[in-house]
Design a protein around this motif. Sequence first.
Motif, PDB file in Angstrom:
ATOM      1  N   MET A   1     -20.700  53.512  37.787  1.00 27.89           N
ATOM      2  CA  MET A   1     -20.513  53.125  39.181  1.00 27.89           C
ATOM      3  C   MET A   1     -20.517  54.342  40.098  1.00 27.89           C
ATOM      4  O   MET A   1     -21.029  54.299  41.225  1.00 27.89           O
ATOM      5  N   VAL A   2     -19.933  55.436  39.613  1.00 29.35           N
ATOM      6  CA  VAL A   2     -19.904  56.660  40.417  1.00 29.35           C
ATOM      7  C   VAL A   2     -21.318  57.187  40.619  1.00 29.35           C
ATOM      8  O   VAL A   2     -21.714  57.556  41.736  1.00 29.35           O
ATOM      9  N   PHE A   3     -22.106  57.214  39.537  1.00 32.39           N
ATOM     10  CA  PHE A   3     -23.476  57.725  39.615  1.00 32.39           C
ATOM     11  C   PHE A   3     -24.316  56.892  40.577  1.00 32.39           C
ATOM     12  O   PHE A   3     -24.959  57.426  41.489  1.00 32.39           O
ATOM     13  N   TYR A   4     -24.289  55.585  40.397  1.00 30.58           N
ATOM     14  CA  TYR A   4     -25.100  54.717  41.250  1.00 30.58           C
ATOM     15  C   TYR A   4     -24.602  54.743  42.692  1.00 30.58           C
ATOM     16  O   TYR A   4     -25.394  54.725  43.645  1.00 30.58           O
ATOM     17  N   SER A   9     -25.695  56.155  48.174  1.00 32.11           N
ATOM     18  CA  SER A   9     -25.224  56.808  49.409  1.00 32.11           C
ATOM     19  C   SER A   9     -26.212  57.881  49.862  1.00 32.11           C
ATOM     20  O   SER A   9     -26.532  57.990  51.057  1.00 32.11           O
ATOM     21  N   GLU A  10     -26.705  58.671  48.915  1.00 33.33           N
ATOM     22  CA  GLU A  10     -27.676  59.711  49.252  1.00 33.33           C
ATOM     23  C   GLU A  10     -28.967  59.096  49.787  1.00 33.33           C
ATOM     24  O   GLU A  10     -29.578  59.622  50.725  1.00 33.33           O
ATOM     25  N   GLY A  11     -29.370  57.982  49.194  1.00 37.03           N
ATOM     26  CA  GLY A  11     -30.579  57.307  49.668  1.00 37.03           C
ATOM     27  C   GLY A  11     -30.422  56.772  51.083  1.00 37.03           C
ATOM     28  O   GLY A  11     -31.339  56.875  51.904  1.00 37.03           O
ATOM     29  N   ILE A  12     -29.226  56.228  51.385  1.00 38.76           N
ATOM     30  CA  ILE A  12     -28.968  55.719  52.732  1.00 38.76           C
ATOM     31  C   ILE A  12     -29.004  56.859  53.752  1.00 38.76           C
ATOM     32  O   ILE A  12     -29.584  56.727  54.837  1.00 38.76           O
ATOM     33  N   TYR A 152     -29.605  47.157  29.579  1.00 41.68           N
ATOM     34  CA  TYR A 152     -30.187  48.502  29.627  1.00 41.68           C
ATOM     35  C   TYR A 152     -31.357  48.606  30.605  1.00 41.68           C
ATOM     36  O   TYR A 152     -31.796  49.703  30.944  1.00 41.68           O
ATOM     37  N   TRP A 153     -31.851  47.472  31.106  1.00 38.38           N
ATOM     38  CA  TRP A 153     -32.972  47.517  32.050  1.00 38.38           C
ATOM     39  C   TRP A 153     -32.574  48.125  33.384  1.00 38.38           C
ATOM     40  O   TRP A 153     -33.423  48.594  34.146  1.00 38.38           O
ATOM     41  N   ILE A 154     -31.277  48.131  33.670  1.00 38.11           N
ATOM     42  CA  ILE A 154     -30.814  48.692  34.929  1.00 38.11           C
ATOM     43  C   ILE A 154     -31.079  50.201  35.003  1.00 38.11           C
ATOM     44  O   ILE A 154     -31.154  50.786  36.079  1.00 38.11           O
ATOM     45  N   THR A 155     -31.246  50.834  33.847  1.00 41.18           N
ATOM     46  CA  THR A 155     -31.618  52.257  33.818  1.00 41.18           C
ATOM     47  C   THR A 155     -33.029  52.465  33.268  1.00 41.18           C
ATOM     48  O   THR A 155     -33.673  53.460  33.601  1.00 41.18           O
ATOM     49  N   ALA A 156     -33.520  51.537  32.438  1.00 45.60           N
ATOM     50  CA  ALA A 156     -34.853  51.697  31.857  1.00 45.60           C
ATOM     51  C   ALA A 156     -35.953  51.593  32.917  1.00 45.60           C
ATOM     52  O   ALA A 156     -36.948  52.323  32.867  1.00 45.60           O
TER      53      ALA A 156
END
Length: 227
Positions: A1-4, A9-12, A152-156
Motif C-alpha cells: 500500500m505504501v509503494f502504490y 501520489s507522484e503520478g498525480i 499477482y496481475w496487479i504487479t505483472a
Amino acid sequence: MVFYGAMISEGIIALIWAAAGCSIYEGAELLGMGAGGPTAVYDICQKTMGSFGMILAMLGVIACPITSGDTAFRSARLTLADWLKIDQKSYANRLKLCVPVLAVGAILGIGNALGKIDYNVIWRYFSWSNQTLAMIVLWAASMYLFQQKKNYWITAIPATFMSAVSCTYFILGEECLGQLLNKHEVVDGARKLVAYNTALAYPVGIVFAAALLFIFIRATKKQSVKV
C-alpha cells in the motif's frame, strides 16, 4: 500500500505540473518546458499562485531533489556494504563507504559546474536504470504474490509495460544503442540526431515484454505442477 500510494501520489503531482504547463505554454515553448527545468517551475508558480504560493512550490522543488539524493547515496552505501560484507552498525564502517560514495558525487557535481561533465546524460542513465530496477522489482513481486496465492496481475501487468518501456528506451536512447540505430546527419561539422528508429525499437520492446510475460507465466505453471 505504501509503494502504490507513493507512486500514485507522484503520478498525480506529475499530471498537475503537466496540466499547468499546457495551460501556460504553447507550441515550441511547450515542447521545451522540460528542458527549462527550474526556470519553467519558477515561471509556472509565479503566473498561477503569486509570490506566496511560488515560495511554497519552490521549497518543494528544492526539497524533493535533496531527499532523493540523500536516499540515493544511502542506497548506494548499503548496496556496497551488502556486496563487500561490511557491517554498517559502527560509524567507522559507515564512513569507509560514505566518504568515497560522496566523493564520486562531488566529482560529478563539480565536473558539471565546470562544464566538463554533461550531467543531463548522467541523469538519463540514472532514469533508465531506475525504471529498469522498477521492472525487475515488479517481476519479483509478481512471483512473490503468486507464491502467496494472491492477485499477482496487479504487479505483472505494470511489469510487462515497464519491460517494454525500458527495452524501447535502451534502443532509442542516444546514450545507449541510439547512436548506432537512429538516423543522424552532419550539420555544421557536428553529428546531430534527425529521427529515432521507432520502426525497430517499438516492435523489439513489445516482443521483449511479451517474452518476459511468457517466461513468468511458464514459471508459475511449473510451480503449480510441483505443488
